[in-house]
Design a protein around this motif. Structure first.
Motif, PDB file in Angstrom:
ATOM      1  N   ALA A  63      44.721  44.566  47.623  1.00  0.00           N
ATOM      2  CA  ALA A  63      45.781  43.584  47.468  1.00  0.00           C
ATOM      3  C   ALA A  63      45.973  42.768  48.752  1.00  0.00           C
ATOM      4  O   ALA A  63      46.201  41.559  48.714  1.00  0.00           O
ATOM      5  CB  ALA A  63      47.074  44.292  47.094  1.00  0.00           C
ATOM      6  N   ARG A  64      45.819  43.461  49.886  1.00  0.00           N
ATOM      7  CA  ARG A  64      45.937  42.776  51.179  1.00  0.00           C
ATOM      8  C   ARG A  64      44.850  41.699  51.284  1.00  0.00           C
ATOM      9  O   ARG A  64      45.104  40.556  51.624  1.00  0.00           O
ATOM     10  CB  ARG A  64      45.754  43.827  52.283  1.00  0.00           C
TER      11      ARG A  64
ATOM     12  N   LEU B 220      42.020  39.015  44.268  1.00  0.00           N
ATOM     13  CA  LEU B 220      43.164  38.203  43.840  1.00  0.00           C
ATOM     14  C   LEU B 220      43.946  38.928  42.747  1.00  0.00           C
ATOM     15  O   LEU B 220      45.182  38.947  42.752  1.00  0.00           O
ATOM     16  CB  LEU B 220      42.671  36.844  43.314  1.00  0.00           C
ATOM     17  N   THR B 221      43.197  39.528  41.827  1.00  0.00           N
ATOM     18  CA  THR B 221      43.870  40.236  40.740  1.00  0.00           C
ATOM     19  C   THR B 221      44.699  41.389  41.289  1.00  0.00           C
ATOM     20  O   THR B 221      45.845  41.607  40.872  1.00  0.00           O
ATOM     21  CB  THR B 221      42.837  40.762  39.737  1.00  0.00           C
ATOM     22  N   ALA B 222      44.126  42.116  42.232  1.00  0.00           N
ATOM     23  CA  ALA B 222      44.859  43.229  42.827  1.00  0.00           C
ATOM     24  C   ALA B 222      46.123  42.726  43.501  1.00  0.00           C
ATOM     25  O   ALA B 222      47.192  43.356  43.428  1.00  0.00           O
ATOM     26  CB  ALA B 222      43.974  43.960  43.828  1.00  0.00           C
TER      27      ALA B 222
ATOM     28  N   PHE C 295      49.682  38.379  30.727  1.00  0.00           N
ATOM     29  CA  PHE C 295      49.216  38.004  32.055  1.00  0.00           C
ATOM     30  C   PHE C 295      48.524  39.233  32.660  1.00  0.00           C
ATOM     31  O   PHE C 295      49.129  40.046  33.329  1.00  0.00           O
ATOM     32  CB  PHE C 295      50.422  37.575  32.899  1.00  0.00           C
ATOM     33  N   ASP C 296      47.224  39.352  32.360  1.00  0.00           N
ATOM     34  CA  ASP C 296      46.498  40.533  32.814  1.00  0.00           C
ATOM     35  C   ASP C 296      45.178  40.124  33.462  1.00  0.00           C
ATOM     36  O   ASP C 296      44.958  38.938  33.716  1.00  0.00           O
ATOM     37  CB  ASP C 296      46.259  41.479  31.638  1.00  0.00           C
ATOM     38  N   GLU C 297      44.332  41.109  33.711  1.00  0.00           N
ATOM     39  CA  GLU C 297      43.070  40.836  34.405  1.00  0.00           C
ATOM     40  C   GLU C 297      42.289  39.711  33.733  1.00  0.00           C
ATOM     41  O   GLU C 297      41.796  38.795  34.377  1.00  0.00           O
ATOM     42  CB  GLU C 297      42.183  42.089  34.431  1.00  0.00           C
TER      43      GLU C 297
END
Lengths: 209, 329, 545
Positions: free
Chosen positions: B224-225, B308-310, B269-271
């Motif tokens: 996520a970072r 980006l997804t994370a 709003f998912d992967e």
């Protein structure tokens, strides 16, 4: 052996051939049907790209070709009818006209392909469109070439059949009493024409402002 | 000997409640089908024996009309009875499939990338592993999977589940293991020469062990970072960020929700949706917004999208003000 | 007939279709449906043994969990060759193009099929497609699996995919021509008085099969063409890198390939109906229901292709519909099994080789069909799809079903086709060996699948070894079982005793003519029975006493 009378079951006749041809046409419909299915699914996934790509096709040439082919269908139907009514010379002329229109269609199509190649619309290699919709537009032109190509091959086969019919009617092989072959040719030609009725709007008219 | 037979003829361990449910269906099917197989085979054998040529038995056929009536009746029975069983098995299977197809929102996401011929796994804190998957017990796990080349299939017999792993698309497989242990993982879609070697191991461990395992290799920044960095580098924050003057939605708190679309439908709003928006933004326009977003096709890698997804996932429970990245470790 | 009585001085052996020219040329240019059937028969027999050899090698390799005979690449090529050859070059033409070709005109009382030249052309097209496949094998084979899934087949496989695709593509046209011919023949050339509900079920089955052939095969042809273009030109609508969809290929492929299962099994059902009624000496139970069931299978068979994609990322609702329809299509198959069983009731049953094969067919088809219920059930399929369970399931349908029925039909009509008898004990022995070998080969594979062994695995975990050895042992019995008919049938064709015109006392029109039939099929018009399968078990018992 004399007992092997004709009553034991007959040989195939004209009606049988016609039934056969209709079944063949059903098979052809499935053949093109798959292409339409592939086109539809891909277009659902890329609506904008298909609309944009369709604008790159040559509307004028496509429309002229539609007109040419529909006219040829008329002349073909009239040719078969003339023969059935015994007007052999009219039939020959109408067949010749159909043949000429078919060749004209192919010539225009070839010229159109030439223009497409010049303007880099061939999806493999150096493609004219770049940017975010390029992938979808390539797929559109892939389908464009496959579908028009498959149609052109069928049309070419049709031209071969028409040539045989033309010679046959001119020489009197096919006559008022023996018009079956010409009528079957007309049926096949109608299929080629019908396919274009569907191809024309989905390739040329997706989104014209 | 007994043990050997068991090893040869036993179902693999059922490591999830879902697997137990599948086994329930399996035994029901086997019971009914086994009964029918034996029943019909015995009937055929009996008829063949009793009515073999030369036995002095009554062979009188009913007259045509009454025979027809009787056969109609019998046939109706053996259309309706199987149909009833078929409805049961259809419904039963469909119910299980519904569970299989609907991962819970709170599931722990783990990212899986398949390539010829290995499984690459990436955990939320950036910890990576190959051909191994470590998961905590008693917690729903959701694998978000994609392929770099051909079609693969992530199959864990102990979970009674599999899902194809496709190029250019995300697919999801979820499970909630309740039984600690080590289970084989196999590729179940033919993927080329070494298909049969594209196997791995799933370790189901206690929450504590999992935490320790996860921490032991998390020197790297979290996914996520990294995603937050991408979010700025790629210019996403220019429109979706706090200081944006453009009319673009804030992405905070959106993850996992249903969002309304311009055409009146809703999408989660998912992967898959995030990926689509990055690569083909024109496809599903959210209601109230213009089709302004450029495509990042060709500009972002598979890895970028994962990150980006994370990042967007990590915003799932933040208030819908502004993506800041402050909450990230 | 009157002339035959008037001139008794000329008892020369009557001429038949086999004596009508002995040169190779007379065979290669024949338009006689009976000779074309034999051309097909010889060709598919060759392919059967090539495909079988591939399977034998695979089973040998799988004796060990680690490589012993070959590399993974070779193994992958073997199962691809096995699949491609067995599906397109044996099973699909097997019953329709050999028995169907031989029998349909006879059964409807016609001199030939409606379009005899198209019929011959279909064999040449088939042989041409076969040549491509042979060339593919010589050039190194293909390793994509018979399903040709993209993107593996288009971008990653290093093998001769294009040759193989061309071979299958070309062969498709022979299927279309054969199907077209049968449809026209059944519609147009039935003898006067032979109404639809007086037709044998074999004709119904071949007719339904023909409709599938005509409507589904062009879809396969076009799909493979699109696939070939993607491989050659590097892009196409299945291309994920351009936003295309590889799963779309699977939809298109199975739109053909699921109905293709019914192409293989419907004719088998037709054969079983002929053979079981004949050897039970009893009319088929529920003739009309049996006929409607055939039609229903053909129709619903087109609507279930999506059950191959339950785990491929298909939408929930699509999967629900496909699962439901898969159960619906099982109903007519179930009816057929029940009705065959009921046909035996109060029969006067004997157990000649064709009957043994037909009973074997019913039993194996039953197991194949019931295991299909597992795979139609969504939750169960998620576990079992693409494992050995699936391999076992479709082999029970295609080998246990179609091949057994093909053998039943071959033995049943062999005296009619060749005019010769074969060894009764040898043929019964072969039927039993094949049945035992088959079950030993494929039943363990159900268990392997349930235990989680994926199909197309070259190496596997050691605890699967025992069942694999069992399966391989069964395969060697099965292989021996298949060689037996080759021997005694060849011997029969060369040296067999002369067969009477109707050795089984069967009722079909084909038995009213001579064995082998004359060139134009009937010396005298056949008499059309009031109803099909007009057997009487009591009379049969009487006749015996």
């Amino acid at each position: 052996m004399s007992a092997s009378a004709e009553a034991v079951g007959r040989r195939a006749n004209d009606t049988d051939s016609e039934v056969g041809l209709w079944i063949f046409l059903a098979s052809e419909v499935m053949f093109f049907g798959l292409l339409f299915y592939g086109y539809t699914i891909t277009r659902i996934n890329h609506p904008q790209a298909f609309a944009d790509a369709s604008a790159h096709t040559d509307l004028l040439l496509g429309s002229v070709n539609a007109f040419v082919l529909f006219t040829s269908s008329l002349t073909m139907a009239l040719a078969a009818r003339s023969l059935r009514l015994g007007a052999q010379r009219a039939s020959v002329r109408l067949l010749a006209a159909t043949l000429a229109l078919g060749i004209l269609f192919l010539a225009i199509k070839c010229y159109e392909y030439h223009v497409d190649i010049e303007s880099h619309l061939v999806p493999w290699g150096d493609f004219a469109v770049s940017g975010r919709l390029a992938g979808g537009e390539r797929l559109f032109f892939f389908m464009y070439f496959v579908m028009t190509g498959a149609h052109a091959i069928h049309l070419t086969v049709g031209l071969g059949v028409l040539s045989v019919m033309l010679v046959g009617v001119a020489r009197g092989t096919y006559t008022e009493q023996n018009s079956q072959a010409v009528e079957l040719a007309a049926l096949y030609w109608a299929l080629v024409d019908t396919v274009w009725i569907f191809l024309y709007p989905i390739l040329y008219l997706v989104h014209r402002p | 000997m007994m043990q050997a037979t068991e090893a040869i003829l036993a179902l693999p361990a059922a490591a999830t409640p879902y697997a137990d449910k599948v086994d329930g269906l399996f035994w029901a099917l086997t019971g009914v089908c086994g009964f029918v197989t034996i029943g019909i085979t015995l009937t055929i054998a009996y008829f063949c024996f009793r009515y073999r040529r030369g036995t002095p038995v009554n062979r009188k056929l009913p007259d045509l009309a009454s025979g027809k009536r009787r056969s109609r009746r019998i046939e109706t029975v053996w259309i309706l009875v199987p149909l009833a069983f078929f409805f049961i098995f259809f419904g039963w299977g469909a119910r299980l499939y519904y569970i299989y197809d609907d991962p819970p929102r709170n599931a722990l996401a783990i990212y899986v990338t398949a390539k010829q011929w290995m499984w690459k796994v990436e955990h939320s804190n950036g910890r990576r592993e190959i051909n191994e998957l470590h998961v905590p017990v008693d917690r729903p796990i959701k694998l978000v999977m994609t392929s770099q080349d051909v079609i693969h299939d992530f199959y864990v017999p102990a979970f009674r589940e599999k899902r194809d792993v496709l190029p250019g698309r995300y697919t999801v497989l979820w499970f909630e293991p309740t039984l600690r242990g080590v289970y084989p993982l196999r590729c179940d879609e033919y993927c080329g020469t070494a298909h049969s070697l594209m196997t791995g191991t799933v370790y189901v461990m206690s929450e504590g062990d999992y935490g320790r395992w996860l921490a032991s290799g998390s020197e790297e920044p979290t996914l996520a970072r990294l995603g937050f960095d991408r979010f700025r580098e790629l210019g996403c924050s220019g429109c979706h960020g706090p200081s944006s003057t453009l009319h673009a939605p804030s992405l905070a708190g959106l993850y996992g929700r249903m969002v309304p679309l311009a055409d009146g439908t809703f999408v989660r709003f998912d992967e898959a949706y995030i990926r689509d928006k990055i690569l083909q933004p024109a496809k599903q326009i959210p209601a109230g917004y213009a089709n302004d977003m450029p495509s990042f096709q060709g500009r972002v890698s598979q890895q970028d999208i994962l990150e980006l997804t994370a990042f967007l996932r990590s915003l799932a429970n933040t208030s819908p003000d502004v993506p800041q990245g402050n909450h990230l470790p | 007939m009157s002339t035959a009585i008037a001139e008794p001085a000329a008892p020369e052996p009557q001429s038949n279709y086999l004596t009508n020219g002995y040169s190779l040329w007379s065979w290669l240019t024949t338009t006689d449906h009976k000779r074309i059937a034999i051309l097909y028969g010889v060709t598919i027999t060759a392919f059967f043994f090539i495909g079988g050899a591939a399977a034998t090698l695979m089973r040998l390799e799988l004796v060990s969990p680690t490589p012993i005979l070959m590399s993974a690449g070779t193994y992958n090529k073997l199962f691809t060759a096995h699949g491609v050859i067995m599906v397109w070059f044996f099973l699909i033409p097997s019953i329709p193009a050999t028995l169907g070709n031989f029998l349909i005109p006879l059964m409807v009382g016609a001199k030939d099929v409606a379009l005899p030249r198209v019929n011959l052309l279909s064999w040449y097209v088939f042989a041409l497609g076969g040549c491509f496949v042979i060339v593919t094998l010589i050039a190194g084979g293909i390793d994509t699996g018979w399903t040709f899934y993209t993107p593996y087949s288009t971008r990653f496989s290093q093998t001769q995919v294009i040759y193989g695709l061309v071979g299958v593509f070309v062969t498709g046209f022979s299927s279309i021509m054969t199907g077209l011919n049968f449809i026209v023949t059944v519609h147009r050339l039935r003898a006067p008085g032979l109404t639809w509900f007086r037709l044998p079920l074999f004709v119904w089955a071949i007719y339904a099969t023909s409709i599938i052939l005509v409507l589904a095969t062009p879809v396969l042809a076009m799909t493979l063409l699109l696939l070939a273009m993607q491989r050659v030109f590097g892009l196409g609508i299945f291309d994920a890198t351009l936003g295309g969809d590889p799963v779309l290929f699977q939809h298109m492929f199975w739109f053909y390939s699921h109905p293709a299962v019914y192409i293989m099994v419907l004719p088998a059902m037709g054969v079983a109906s002929e053979v079981i009624t004949c050897f039970a000496r009893k009319p088929v139970f529920g003739y009309r229901t049996m006929a409607y069931a055939i039609a229903a299978i053909a129709a619903f068979g087109f609507m279930v292709w999506g059950h191959h994609m339950f785990v491929a990322g298909q939408s929930l609702y699509a999967s629900l519909v496909f699962s439901f329809l898969s159960y619906i299509v099982a109903i007519p198959s179930a009816i057929k099994v029940f009705n065959w069983t009921a046909t035996l009731y109060k029969g006067s049953i004997t157990f000649e080789a064709p009957m043994l094969y037909a009973l074997g067919f019913v039993g194996l088809f039953l197991i194949g069909g019931l295991t299909g219920l597992y795979l139609a059930s969504l939750g169960m399929d998620v576990d079992l799809s693409r494992t050995y369970f699936v391999v076992a399931h479709f082999h029970y349908i295609m080998v246990g079903g179609s091949v057994m029925a093909y053998f039943a039909g071959l033995h049943f009509w062999w005296p009619k086709i060749t005019g010769k008898l074969y060894s009764e004990s040898g043929s019964r022995l072969a039927a039993i060996v094949i049945f035992v070998g088959f079950n030993l080969t494929f039943f363990p594979q159900f268990i392997l699948g349930i235990e989680g062994m994926p199909r197309r695995y070259f190496e596997y975990s050691p605890h699967f070894q025992f069942l694999n050895i069992l399966s391989s042992a069964g395969a060697s019995i099965l292989a021996a079982g298949y060689v037996l008919p080759l021997i005694y049938l060849t011997w029969s064709a060369l040296h067999g005793a002369r067969a009477p015109d109707n050795p089984w006392g069967a009722k079909g029109l084909e038995w009213q003519t001579r064995s082998p039939p004359p060139v134009e099929n009937f010396d005298a018009p056949p008499s059309i029975p009031e109803r099909p399968y007009d057997y009487d078990p009591e009379a049969a018992e009487e006749a015996r006493r």
